[in-house]
Design an enzyme around this catalytic site. Sequence first.
Site, PDB file in Angstrom:
ATOM      1  N   LYS A 125      -1.574  57.269 169.023  1.00  0.00           N
ATOM      2  CA  LYS A 125      -1.332  58.261 167.964  1.00  0.00           C
ATOM      3  C   LYS A 125       0.131  58.222 167.600  1.00  0.00           C
ATOM      4  O   LYS A 125       0.966  57.854 168.427  1.00  0.00           O
ATOM      5  CB  LYS A 125      -1.684  59.663 168.485  1.00  0.00           C
ATOM      6  CG  LYS A 125      -1.945  60.670 167.398  1.00  0.00           C
ATOM      7  CD  LYS A 125      -3.383  60.595 166.928  1.00  0.00           C
ATOM      8  CE  LYS A 125      -3.673  61.529 165.794  1.00  0.00           C
ATOM      9  NZ  LYS A 125      -5.128  61.615 165.533  1.00  0.00           N
ATOM     10  N   ASP A 165      -4.057  61.339 159.542  1.00  0.00           N
ATOM     11  CA  ASP A 165      -4.355  62.575 160.285  1.00  0.00           C
ATOM     12  C   ASP A 165      -3.751  63.684 159.410  1.00  0.00           C
ATOM     13  O   ASP A 165      -3.584  63.473 158.196  1.00  0.00           O
ATOM     14  CB  ASP A 165      -3.740  62.518 161.695  1.00  0.00           C
ATOM     15  CG  ASP A 165      -4.265  63.627 162.620  1.00  0.00           C
ATOM     16  OD1 ASP A 165      -5.364  63.488 163.175  1.00  0.00           O
ATOM     17  OD2 ASP A 165      -3.578  64.671 162.777  1.00  0.00           O
TER      18      ASP A 165
END
Length: 443
Positions: A125, A165
């Site tokens: 991430k 995201d």
Amino acid sequence: MSYVNDQLNELIRKNPNQPEFIQAASVVLKSLEPVVESNPKYQKAGILERITEPDRQIMFRVAWTDDAGRVQVNRGYRVQFNNAIGPYKGGLRFHPSVNLSIIKFLGFEQVFKNSLTGLPIGGGKGGSDFDPKGKSDREIMAFCQSFMTELYRHIGPDVDVPAGDIGVGGREIGYLYGQYKRITNHYEGVLTGKGIPYGGSLARTEATGYGLLYFLEAMLKANGKSLEGKTVVISGAGNVAIYACEKAQQLGAKVVTLCDSNGWIYDPDGIDLAAVKEIKEVRRARIREYVNDHPHAEYHEGHGVWSVPCDIALPCATQNELGLEDVKELVKNGCFAVAEGANMPTTIEAEKYLQENGVLYAPGKASNAGGVAVSALEMSQNSQRLSWTFEEVDNKLKQIMNGIFNNVSSAAKEYGMPNNYVAGANIAGFLKVADAMVSQGIV
Ligand code: NDP
Ligand code: 2IT
């Protein structure tokens, strides 16, 4: 002391000031107790020590100039958590709250989620504390180009494949892709969530929200229930919330709320999604504008969607948005299912309360895996240099989400906790990664 408790204490000692990471890791490690107790090979190979420590954590300066000509500096992150079963894969979040704890919790969750999809993707991430809100297109482009100018050296289609995201959608992925291509001169599937004309997959935009509803449908069906005619409360008004709302409506439910970080709307007639898409996707405006031309709808400042009576609640905004008082209210009002579109939206106390009160509860790492699953399908299409139709991708997504539900549910049963989908997801996600790590030796 058990292996799990020892590792949990060690993790807390080693990661002070990382509350979100500790929260995510505690929930997973606690669920793994029966697995590691009955399989000493995991302790022998130091799996819990290794799976909670990212392979590497990259932090970098992102300098850019705003429209007034002022120099701005943000912090960029990419945490490459685990690549035992495939290249690192996971989104980029641009939001002022982003810090290392948040990126690590998201990367850690991603390892298990990606494993659950059944596709060959590891977990990672990244993101930045950059706030896209109120920025011009040129400012967004300048930031994305500077961000990629550092990030490009750490990623690649067989190394690490970022995606969107919070705060990162099609526009940002486009600018990031353009800069990657300009620096490397490689036309390759290094990002997912790309635009359709340049290698994106049909149905990626819809995938997380649609996937959430496919998972929810499977969970309801297994418990003798259905979506038809149910009242649904959704938080958020971004990518996940919008397509969760769309699929819920297609499946015969009535969605009555959405929110952004300023406030929330309640429409007793059911949300008019075309109006929401116009406000959020086209004009990038605030959700309060919805009430201007929907006279029956209400707008309230703050965070109140959970006070609206419903059958099903779908948190689709951000971490820890659903607390103990909220779930007490939901249960009191008759809500019987909660499925997470966001990552870790439910606090530990709220999760416990839901489970103790018999609410069907789907953890995000299982129920929101549709987004990354279709990202993996985008990678397959890029490798093949082919593109599949919307129906092909959507059918595969449906199969994948049903497969995840079955896996999660069987793992929960096997370890004596039927209907505990939290334990089921953590165990099923863990086993594949842990077995790959054991086979690959101490690295
Ligand atoms: P978006 O940026 O498209 O939308 C986020 C939405 O949540 C916006 O409406 C935003 O409001 C709201 N929001 C964000 N922070 C807060 C807050 N602190 N309080 C209230 N509302 C808030 O992001 P996504 O829809 O992509 O992501 C939503 C969640 O889903 C995140 O947890 C993400 O990690 C998760 N997720 C996303 C996937 C994807 O494919 N995109 C896949 C799997 C999970 P505002 O505009 O005011 O900030
Ligand atoms: O949390 C997530 O799964 C995402 N933001 C999507 C990641 C991806 O690589 O598509």
